[in-house]
Design a protein around this motif. Structure first.
Motif, PDB file in Angstrom:
ATOM      1  N   ALA A  17       0.787  -1.315   0.153  1.00 12.27           N
ATOM      2  CA  ALA A  17      -0.092  -0.224  -0.015  1.00 12.27           C
ATOM      3  C   ALA A  17       0.780   1.052   0.019  1.00 12.27           C
ATOM      4  O   ALA A  17       0.559   2.301  -0.645  1.00 12.27           O
ATOM      5  N   LEU A  18       2.070   1.425   0.941  1.00 15.01           N
ATOM      6  CA  LEU A  18       2.751   2.419   0.806  1.00 15.01           C
ATOM      7  C   LEU A  18       3.541   2.713  -0.703  1.00 15.01           C
ATOM      8  O   LEU A  18       3.714   3.844  -0.930  1.00 15.01           O
ATOM      9  N   VAL A  19       4.230   1.555  -0.938  1.00 18.20           N
ATOM     10  CA  VAL A  19       5.093   1.727  -2.051  1.00 18.20           C
ATOM     11  C   VAL A  19       4.055   2.096  -3.491  1.00 18.20           C
ATOM     12  O   VAL A  19       4.500   2.874  -4.184  1.00 18.20           O
ATOM     13  N   ASP A  20       3.072   1.805  -3.239  1.00 21.88           N
ATOM     14  CA  ASP A  20       2.140   1.971  -4.344  1.00 21.88           C
ATOM     15  C   ASP A  20       1.251   3.574  -4.151  1.00 21.88           C
ATOM     16  O   ASP A  20       0.679   4.133  -4.941  1.00 21.88           O
ATOM     17  N   GLY A  21       1.614   4.096  -3.078  1.00 25.71           N
ATOM     18  CA  GLY A  21       1.214   5.383  -2.883  1.00 25.71           C
ATOM     19  C   GLY A  21      -0.345   5.418  -2.235  1.00 25.71           C
ATOM     20  O   GLY A  21      -1.063   6.495  -2.349  1.00 25.71           O
ATOM     21  N   ARG A  22      -1.179   4.238  -1.956  1.00 24.60           N
ATOM     22  CA  ARG A  22      -2.135   4.174  -1.441  1.00 24.60           C
ATOM     23  C   ARG A  22      -2.494   4.726  -0.031  1.00 24.60           C
ATOM     24  O   ARG A  22      -3.027   4.062   1.023  1.00 24.60           O
ATOM     25  N   TYR A  23      -2.311   5.991   0.325  1.00 22.11           N
ATOM     26  CA  TYR A  23      -2.292   6.357   1.626  1.00 22.11           C
ATOM     27  C   TYR A  23      -3.708   6.484   2.103  1.00 22.11           C
ATOM     28  O   TYR A  23      -3.868   6.110   3.528  1.00 22.11           O
ATOM     29  N   GLU A  24      -4.762   6.527   1.439  1.00 23.08           N
ATOM     30  CA  GLU A  24      -6.105   6.489   2.001  1.00 23.08           C
ATOM     31  C   GLU A  24      -6.612   4.991   2.340  1.00 23.08           C
ATOM     32  O   GLU A  24      -7.143   4.854   3.333  1.00 23.08           O
ATOM     33  N   ASP A  25      -5.833   4.013   1.936  1.00 23.80           N
ATOM     34  CA  ASP A  25      -6.093   2.714   2.381  1.00 23.80           C
ATOM     35  C   ASP A  25      -5.320   2.485   3.835  1.00 23.80           C
ATOM     36  O   ASP A  25      -5.874   1.818   4.627  1.00 23.80           O
ATOM     37  N   VAL A  26      -4.273   2.996   3.555  1.00 30.77           N
ATOM     38  CA  VAL A  26      -3.506   3.102   5.105  1.00 30.77           C
ATOM     39  C   VAL A  26      -4.171   3.876   6.106  1.00 30.77           C
ATOM     40  O   VAL A  26      -4.335   3.536   7.433  1.00 30.77           O
ATOM     41  N   ASN A  27      -4.717   4.970   5.859  1.00 32.10           N
ATOM     42  CA  ASN A  27      -5.629   5.750   6.812  1.00 32.10           C
ATOM     43  C   ASN A  27      -6.905   4.686   7.096  1.00 32.10           C
ATOM     44  O   ASN A  27      -7.500   5.083   8.536  1.00 32.10           O
ATOM     45  N   LYS A  28      -7.381   4.013   6.272  1.00 29.40           N
ATOM     46  CA  LYS A  28      -8.577   3.252   6.669  1.00 29.40           C
ATOM     47  C   LYS A  28      -7.987   1.736   6.927  1.00 29.40           C
ATOM     48  O   LYS A  28      -8.907   0.513   6.409  1.00 29.40           O
ATOM     49  N   TYR A  29      -6.917   1.487   7.517  1.00 24.91           N
ATOM     50  CA  TYR A  29      -6.442   0.306   7.722  1.00 24.91           C
ATOM     51  C   TYR A  29      -7.055  -0.791   8.430  1.00 24.91           C
ATOM     52  O   TYR A  29      -7.157  -1.914   8.285  1.00 24.91           O
ATOM     53  N   LYS A  30      -7.921  -0.249   9.411  1.00 29.29           N
ATOM     54  CA  LYS A  30      -8.799  -0.890  10.093  1.00 29.29           C
ATOM     55  C   LYS A  30     -10.018  -1.769   9.266  1.00 29.29           C
ATOM     56  O   LYS A  30     -10.398  -2.853   9.599  1.00 29.29           O
ATOM     57  N   GLU A  31     -10.094  -1.110   8.108  1.00 29.81           N
ATOM     58  CA  GLU A  31     -11.080  -1.765   7.242  1.00 29.81           C
ATOM     59  C   GLU A  31     -10.709  -2.465   6.226  1.00 29.81           C
ATOM     60  O   GLU A  31     -11.058  -3.362   5.606  1.00 29.81           O
ATOM     61  N   LYS A  32      -9.239  -1.898   5.636  1.00 30.88           N
ATOM     62  CA  LYS A  32      -8.628  -2.649   4.532  1.00 30.88           C
ATOM     63  C   LYS A  32      -7.810  -3.438   4.767  1.00 30.88           C
ATOM     64  O   LYS A  32      -7.434  -4.216   3.886  1.00 30.88           O
ATOM     65  N   ALA A  33      -7.029  -3.642   5.978  1.00 32.04           N
ATOM     66  CA  ALA A  33      -5.795  -4.510   6.183  1.00 32.04           C
ATOM     67  C   ALA A  33      -6.203  -5.606   6.620  1.00 32.04           C
ATOM     68  O   ALA A  33      -6.895  -5.680   7.633  1.00 32.04           O
ATOM     69  N   PRO A  34      -5.571  -7.003   6.458  1.00 28.83           N
ATOM     70  CA  PRO A  34      -5.758  -8.120   7.245  1.00 28.83           C
ATOM     71  C   PRO A  34      -4.960  -7.956   8.536  1.00 28.83           C
ATOM     72  O   PRO A  34      -4.091  -7.411   8.844  1.00 28.83           O
ATOM     73  N   HIS A  35      -5.888  -8.661   9.447  1.00 30.19           N
ATOM     74  CA  HIS A  35      -5.758  -8.704  10.937  1.00 30.19           C
ATOM     75  C   HIS A  35      -5.269  -7.228  11.582  1.00 30.19           C
ATOM     76  O   HIS A  35      -4.285  -7.267  12.464  1.00 30.19           O
ATOM     77  N   ALA A  36      -5.873  -6.279  11.290  1.00 35.59           N
ATOM     78  CA  ALA A  36      -5.457  -4.843  11.737  1.00 35.59           C
ATOM     79  C   ALA A  36      -5.392  -4.826  13.317  1.00 35.59           C
ATOM     80  O   ALA A  36      -4.690  -4.279  13.909  1.00 35.59           O
TER      81      ALA A  36
END
Length: 309
Positions: free
Chosen positions: A240-259
């Motif tokens: 996510a970071l290398v792709d510049g998907r900062y909004e996904d990182v901001n919403k990591y509780k919804e987007k990331a596995p095992h957050a």
């Protein structure tokens, strides 16, 4: 010859007056914040580092992280900053707060228990950065953060001094810490970073200090095998970071596995969001270090930078 003397007589007072004006204006300029900005080298990038445990330098599993931090000035960021703004996972408050130490070096805070006593003898007497603290407060309030506090007594916690004593062992660069707020979300901290982005133009190095995975309850000392849930989150974050998907990182509780498994509390993750927010709008994350400790601690560290063409 007479004409030359007459010319000098009439012109010289004006030349002298002009020279005095230039000198006086330069004196005013040189004593101002604008002169300091002018003389400071602009910093392009922001950083998020994993600071590891307080016993960083005593742990075999931390050797790669120690070597990375020791090489920071030479290999990662050779530009000397005018000051450092550090966001630590160990400075939690109810409102955004900066420490503003003006009398002598910052105290070294030993905010941990159960570690070797020798750690309580370590010092990192970096000067405080009261001017930077005021600037941070000014920028945050101008961006809609209604209350920003200053703490004139708080020193540097181990999320600051533990990595900084390896990165900048001379302890001669002024340091200001900015708190995180665990009752706010990641986007709140990202917006804090956005409000502070212009500090880079003033030579300020902005560093988040926490951990990309941080669950103390799941630590294992009997194996070097990385636990799958930590590995999966760490990989997701890197992509996510290398792709510049900062909004996904901001919403990591919804987007990331095992957050919530990786970050039962967000204190060690929010520094990354501040550093990410303070980066340029078209920046992307670049992994600059990666190692593991105690089976579930990722010591991944990132630079937020604009790729050169």
């Amino acid at each position: 010859m007479i004409e030359a003397w007459v010319f000098i007589f009439f012109i010289y007072p004006h030349v002298h007056q002009l020279a005095c004006m230039v000198i006086n204006h330069f004196h005013l300029f040189s004593s101002s914040r604008f002169f300091k900005i002018f003389m400071s080298m602009k910093i392009q990038d922001t950083f998020d580092i994993s600071h590891g445990p307080p016993s960083l330098c005593l742990e075999e599993q931390c050797i790669p992280l120690v070597h990375f931090l020791q090489s920071f000035q030479q290999k990662v960021h050779p530009i000397r900053p005018s000051s450092i703004l550090l966001i630590s996972g160990h400075f939690e408050t109810s409102y955004p707060t900066v420490n503003s130490v003006s009398n002598g070096p910052s105290d070294t805070i030993y905010d941990f228990e159960g570690f070797p006593e020798c750690l309580n003898e370590l010092k990192y007497p970096a000067p405080g950065a009261p001017e930077l603290a005021k600037r941070v407060k000014e920028l945050l309030m101008a961006s809609g953060f209604e209350r920003v506090d200053e703490d004139e007594n708080r020193g540097l916690d181990h999320g600051a001094w533990s990595p900084l004593r390896l990165m900048y062992p001379e302890a001669d660069i002024p340091v200001c810490q900015l708190s995180i707020l665990t009752d706010k979300d990641a986007t709140y901290h990202y917006n804090m970073g956005k409000a502070l982005a212009s500090l880079k133009n003033e030579g300020v190095l902005i560093v988040g200090s926490g951990g990309t995975t941080h669950n103390l309850e799941e630590v294992r000392f009997d194996t070097t095998m990385v636990q799958p849930w930590a590995q999966e989150f760490d990989t997701w974050l890197k992509v996510a970071l290398v792709d510049g998907r900062y909004e996904d990182v901001n919403k990591y509780k919804e987007k990331a596995p095992h957050a919530t498994m990786v970050h039962p509390t967000p204190d060690h993750f929010y520094p990354l969001h501040v550093a990410m927010g303070a980066a340029d709008a078209n920046s992307k994350g670049q992994l600059i270090h990666h190692s593991w400790g105690w089976s579930c601690f990722s010591y991944a560290s990132y630079k937020f930078t604009v790729a050169s063409n």
